[in-house]
Design an enzyme around this catalytic site. Structure first.
Site, PDB file in Angstrom:
ATOM      1  N   PHE A   1      -9.369   5.910  -7.352  1.00  0.00           N
ATOM      2  CA  PHE A   1     -10.150   5.481  -6.197  1.00  0.00           C
ATOM      3  C   PHE A   1      -9.822   6.398  -5.029  1.00  0.00           C
ATOM      4  O   PHE A   1      -8.674   6.837  -4.873  1.00  0.00           O
ATOM      5  CB  PHE A   1      -9.837   4.029  -5.827  1.00  0.00           C
ATOM      6  CG  PHE A   1     -10.474   3.027  -6.750  1.00  0.00           C
ATOM      7  CD1 PHE A   1     -11.509   2.217  -6.315  1.00  0.00           C
ATOM      8  CD2 PHE A   1     -10.056   2.910  -8.063  1.00  0.00           C
ATOM      9  CE1 PHE A   1     -12.111   1.302  -7.163  1.00  0.00           C
ATOM     10  CE2 PHE A   1     -10.634   2.006  -8.930  1.00  0.00           C
ATOM     11  CZ  PHE A   1     -11.675   1.199  -8.481  1.00  0.00           C
TER      12      PHE A   1
ATOM     13  N   LYS B   1      18.007  -5.161  11.148  1.00  0.00           N
ATOM     14  CA  LYS B   1      16.823  -5.037  11.985  1.00  0.00           C
ATOM     15  C   LYS B   1      17.097  -4.114  13.164  1.00  0.00           C
ATOM     16  O   LYS B   1      18.113  -4.252  13.855  1.00  0.00           O
ATOM     17  CB  LYS B   1      16.389  -6.421  12.487  1.00  0.00           C
ATOM     18  CG  LYS B   1      15.186  -6.376  13.413  1.00  0.00           C
ATOM     19  CD  LYS B   1      14.832  -7.764  13.929  1.00  0.00           C
ATOM     20  CE  LYS B   1      13.676  -7.691  14.917  1.00  0.00           C
ATOM     21  NZ  LYS B   1      13.348  -9.028  15.467  1.00  0.00           N
TER      22      LYS B   1
ATOM     23  N   LYS C   1      -6.472  15.561 -10.348  1.00  0.00           N
ATOM     24  CA  LYS C   1      -5.723  14.555 -11.113  1.00  0.00           C
ATOM     25  C   LYS C   1      -6.257  14.383 -12.536  1.00  0.00           C
ATOM     26  O   LYS C   1      -5.746  13.534 -13.273  1.00  0.00           O
ATOM     27  CB  LYS C   1      -5.768  13.204 -10.377  1.00  0.00           C
ATOM     28  CG  LYS C   1      -5.344  13.260  -8.917  1.00  0.00           C
ATOM     29  CD  LYS C   1      -3.894  13.672  -8.741  1.00  0.00           C
ATOM     30  CE  LYS C   1      -3.552  13.914  -7.281  1.00  0.00           C
ATOM     31  NZ  LYS C   1      -3.683  12.734  -6.449  1.00  0.00           N
TER      32      LYS C   1
ATOM     33  N   ASN D   1      -0.606  -0.093   4.917  1.00  0.00           N
ATOM     34  CA  ASN D   1      -1.994   0.182   5.271  1.00  0.00           C
ATOM     35  C   ASN D   1      -2.774  -1.129   5.270  1.00  0.00           C
ATOM     36  O   ASN D   1      -2.224  -2.198   5.012  1.00  0.00           O
ATOM     37  CB  ASN D   1      -2.606   1.207   4.309  1.00  0.00           C
ATOM     38  CG  ASN D   1      -2.510   0.768   2.860  1.00  0.00           C
ATOM     39  OD1 ASN D   1      -3.101  -0.233   2.462  1.00  0.00           O
ATOM     40  ND2 ASN D   1      -1.735   1.508   2.053  1.00  0.00           N
TER      41      ASN D   1
ATOM     42  N   ASP E   1       1.335   7.052   1.384  1.00  0.00           N
ATOM     43  CA  ASP E   1       1.603   8.464   1.107  1.00  0.00           C
ATOM     44  C   ASP E   1       2.990   8.899   1.565  1.00  0.00           C
ATOM     45  O   ASP E   1       3.509   9.916   1.092  1.00  0.00           O
ATOM     46  CB  ASP E   1       0.546   9.337   1.793  1.00  0.00           C
ATOM     47  CG  ASP E   1      -0.825   9.158   1.168  1.00  0.00           C
ATOM     48  OD1 ASP E   1      -0.900   9.030  -0.062  1.00  0.00           O
ATOM     49  OD2 ASP E   1      -1.821   9.130   1.916  1.00  0.00           O
TER      50      ASP E   1
END
Length: 410
Positions: A323, A288, A341, A210, A278
């Site tokens: 966060f 590769k 959580k 990300n 995730d």
């Protein structure tokens, strides 16, 4: 929290080649909002002129107890009474001996005896001089009396040798000044911080990840250290580490969880700022993947481990802060995560807003607490956001901190 803004810092500059770096140090301290008063030894004036420091600080640089360059016969008392911090950088072997024995034969050493504020020294000298027993014993004496010692670094020295003796980086010195003047409400607490975006490998050269830079987590680590904590930063970001913080580098979500599990039992507070992937590929190619070998590529993904959920199940006395980086329904999504959580606090931000996205130098966050209380923060530099988050943690019922200062032997 602008720790140095409005503070008066006495900067002692001694006669060594590193004296030229004190000019840039002055500029950085003034840039942080401090009033800097410079006291130079006679040797320092051989390396750099008082005019340089007077120009940078807007205050006359002082060089003598009496006569020209003194400011008056009681200057050392006036300076000491107004000082919030006393810093000697660079500190030579000579000044270390004076400070350790209480010798006062010039303006700098006389002022040192009169101050009643936090005190720091940043030694800089030849590697053999620094290693001498007398120098090390003087440093040990100062440390025992409450002086902060900003250890020199290893590297190439002006004398042509290589070793430990080079003045600490200016970043480290400024960080030490901030820590000396910041509230010590996290003193001796063990804080774990995670940062950066994890990388889940697809083949030996590609990964799924990300856009997280890790800047928010690094700011949290720096802020917690400034406030007295013992900080471990578990990071998937390649950013250079904050000064004086233990760094554990990881790449994948599984590696991050393993690093946290190893240290979680000894932690007081966990600030989970990392952007964890995730999903990950079910299988990693051993070589590769070549573009010409196939017209299309289908990747089978599976969920990664839910780190916050794992830590929540492990939690006993620890404070756990999560966060939530969202693109829609910010408060609803963050509130659900807070509940699911069993977090003590969650920091929510909409990463699509200008000034709050990944890689930005600023952030715009909302703090959500159990019970429905929330606190919206304006756009602020990430270090300021970090201090506001730490402020919020101190309001939690289970916060274990204390605000005692270090004991000083006089």
């Amino acid at each position: 929290m602008k720790v140095l803004e409005g503070k008066t810092i006495l900067l002692g500059v001694c006669g060594g080649i590193a004296a030229y770096k004190a000019a840039e140090l002055c500029r950085l301290l003034v840039q942080e909002g401090a009033t800097v008063r410079v006291i130079m030894t006679a040797g320092a004036t051989e390396f750099i002129t008082p005019l340089t420091f007077s120009t940078l600080t807007g205050q006359p640089a002082l060089t003598a107890i009496f006569g020209a360059g003194s400011g008056g016969p009681l200057t050392h008392i006036d300076l000491a009474n107004k000082a919030d911090l006393f810093l000697v950088a660079p500190a030579t072997a000579n000044i270390l001996a004076k400070l350790a024995t209480g010798l006062a034969d010039d303006l700098l050493s006389t002022t040192a005896l009169a101050v009643n504020c936090p005190t720091l020294v940043a030694p800089a000298m030849n590697v053999n001089m620094y290693a001498k027993a007398a120098v090390q014993e003087n440093l040990a004496t100062l440390k025992r009396r409450g002086w902060g010692i900003i250890e020199p670094e290893e590297g190439f020295l002006a004398c042509g040798t290589t070793g430990k003796g080079r003045l600490a980086s200016l970043e480290r010195i400024v960080a030490a000044c901030r820590r000396a003047l910041a509230p010590q409400d996290y003193r001796d607490l063990v804080v774990l911080v995670t940062a950066g975006g994890t990388r889940e490998p697809l083949d030996p050269v590609r990964y799924i990840g990300n856009y997280s830079s890790g800047k928010m987590g690094y700011a949290l680590a720096r802020a917690a250290w400034e406030r007295g904590a013992r900080v471990t930063l578990i990071t998937a970001s390649p950013l250079p580490p904050p000064p004086e913080v233990e760094v554990v580098r990881v790449q994948t979500a599984a590696e991050m969880l393993a690093a946290l599990e190893e240290r979680f039992a000894g932690a007081d507070i966990v600030l989970k700022a990392a952007a964890v992937a995730d999903f990950r590929p079910v299988a990693k190619a051993t070589q590769k993947i070549k573009k010409g070998q196939q017209r299309e590529l289908f990747v089978h993904l599976e969920p990664t481990v839910d780190i916050l959920a794992c830590l929540s199940r492990m939690k006993e006395r620890q404070i756990l802060v999560g966060f939530a980086a969202e693109t829609e329904d910010l408060l609803a999504n963050a509130g659900q995560k807070l509940h699911d959580k069993q977090l003590d606090l969650i920091v929510a931000n909409d990463v699509t807003r200008p000034g709050a996205g990944f890689g930005s130098e600023t952030n715009i966050v909302t703090l959500l607490f159990p019970g429905g209380r929330k606190e919206e923060l304006p756009q602020l530099p990430k270090l300021e956001v970090a201090h506001r988050i730490l402020d919020a943690v101190t309001t939690l019922p289970r916060f274990p901190g204390r605000s005692a200062g270090p004991e000083r032997e006089e």
